[in-house]
Design an enzyme around this catalytic site. Structure first.
Site, PDB file in Angstrom:
ATOM      1  N   SER A  94       0.555   3.922   1.539  1.00  0.00           N
ATOM      2  CA  SER A  94       0.674   4.454   2.898  1.00  0.00           C
ATOM      3  C   SER A  94       1.662   3.657   3.749  1.00  0.00           C
ATOM      4  CB  SER A  94      -0.691   4.419   3.585  1.00  0.00           C
ATOM      5  OG  SER A  94      -1.102   3.061   3.739  1.00  0.00           O
ATOM      6  N   ARG A  95       2.178   2.560   3.200  1.00  0.00           N
ATOM      7  CA  ARG A  95       3.029   1.600   3.918  1.00  0.00           C
ATOM      8  C   ARG A  95       2.249   0.823   4.975  1.00  0.00           C
ATOM      9  NH1 ARG A  95       7.539   0.473   2.051  1.00  0.00           N
ATOM     10  NH2 ARG A  95       8.368  -0.279   4.011  1.00  0.00           N
ATOM     11  N   LEU A  96       0.937   1.020   5.030  1.00  0.00           N
ATOM     12  CA  LEU A  96       0.091   0.181   5.882  1.00  0.00           C
ATOM     13  C   LEU A  96      -0.321  -1.042   5.061  1.00  0.00           C
ATOM     14  CD1 LEU A  96      -2.119   2.790   7.780  1.00  0.00           C
ATOM     15  CD2 LEU A  96      -0.130   1.518   8.622  1.00  0.00           C
ATOM     16  N   HIS A  97       0.688  -1.815   4.703  1.00  0.00           N
ATOM     17  CA  HIS A  97       0.483  -2.980   3.849  1.00  0.00           C
ATOM     18  C   HIS A  97      -0.476  -3.977   4.498  1.00  0.00           C
ATOM     19  CE1 HIS A  97       3.941  -1.252   1.939  1.00  0.00           C
ATOM     20  NE2 HIS A  97       4.777  -1.617   2.894  1.00  0.00           N
ATOM     21  N   ARG A  99       0.865  -1.190   0.000  1.00  0.00           N
ATOM     22  CA  ARG A  99       0.000   0.000   0.000  1.00  0.00           C
ATOM     23  C   ARG A  99       0.895   1.231   0.000  1.00  0.00           C
ATOM     24  NH1 ARG A  99      -4.820  -2.047  -1.172  1.00  0.00           N
ATOM     25  NH2 ARG A  99      -5.556  -3.560   0.326  1.00  0.00           N
TER      26      ARG A  99
END
Length: 157
Positions: free
Chosen positions: A135-138, A133
């Site tokens: 946002s790095r909120l994978h 993702r």
């Protein structure tokens, strides 16, 4: 011991696991003989996805190995007899001459399955799906096999 990795060719999969073939005496084969715990990684950069599979590798039957071996191109079958995979070889010429000799030896004959060549099935115990993702909120979804059931959990990225 230092972990090692390499690209392998996944040839088949089903409810029993993931099958690959190799020289049992290669570095890969020796490492599996020493420690059957292995992992497989499939990565698709463009899709920002990966699947990581952890489990145990075990040899498949010699009949199943022979069936696949004889479905391979003839040159690949000869190559399996020629190559002592992962061992040091003095020159390419030595390999090419050995290839020619074995090609002539088995001209018009079936090439035998080498005793040091065959398949492994990796039986999964843990499978993790990762979706990247911006946002790095994978997204990370983990399946862990407990007896005959799969426990499903979301992991923090």
């Amino acid at each position: 011991k230092q972990p090692s990795s390499r690209v392998v060719l996944l040839k088949e999969y089903d409810e029993n696991g993931y099958v690959l073939y190799t020289n049992y005496e290669s570095r890969k084969g020796s490492e599996i003989a020493e420690n059957q715990s292995v992992s497989l990684l499939f990565f698709w950069k463009e899709l920002e996805r990966q699947v990581r599979i952890e489990g145990n590798a075990e040899k498949i039957s010699s009949e199943q190995s022979a069936s696949y071996f004889h479905s391979r191109p003839r040159e690949s079958q000869i190559g399996a007899l020629v190559s002592h995979q992962s061992s040091v070889v003095e020159s390419r010429v030595i390999l090419e001459n050995k290839f020619i000799a074995i090609e002539q030896e088995y001209y018009g004959k079936e090439i035998p399955l080498p005793s040091n060549w065959g398949g492994y099935v990796v039986r999964p115990a843990r499978i993790e799906f990762w979706q990247g993702r911006a946002s790095r909120l994978h997204d990370r979804i983990c399946y862990t096999k407990i007896e005959n059931e799969w426990k499903i959990e979301r992991l923090s990225p």
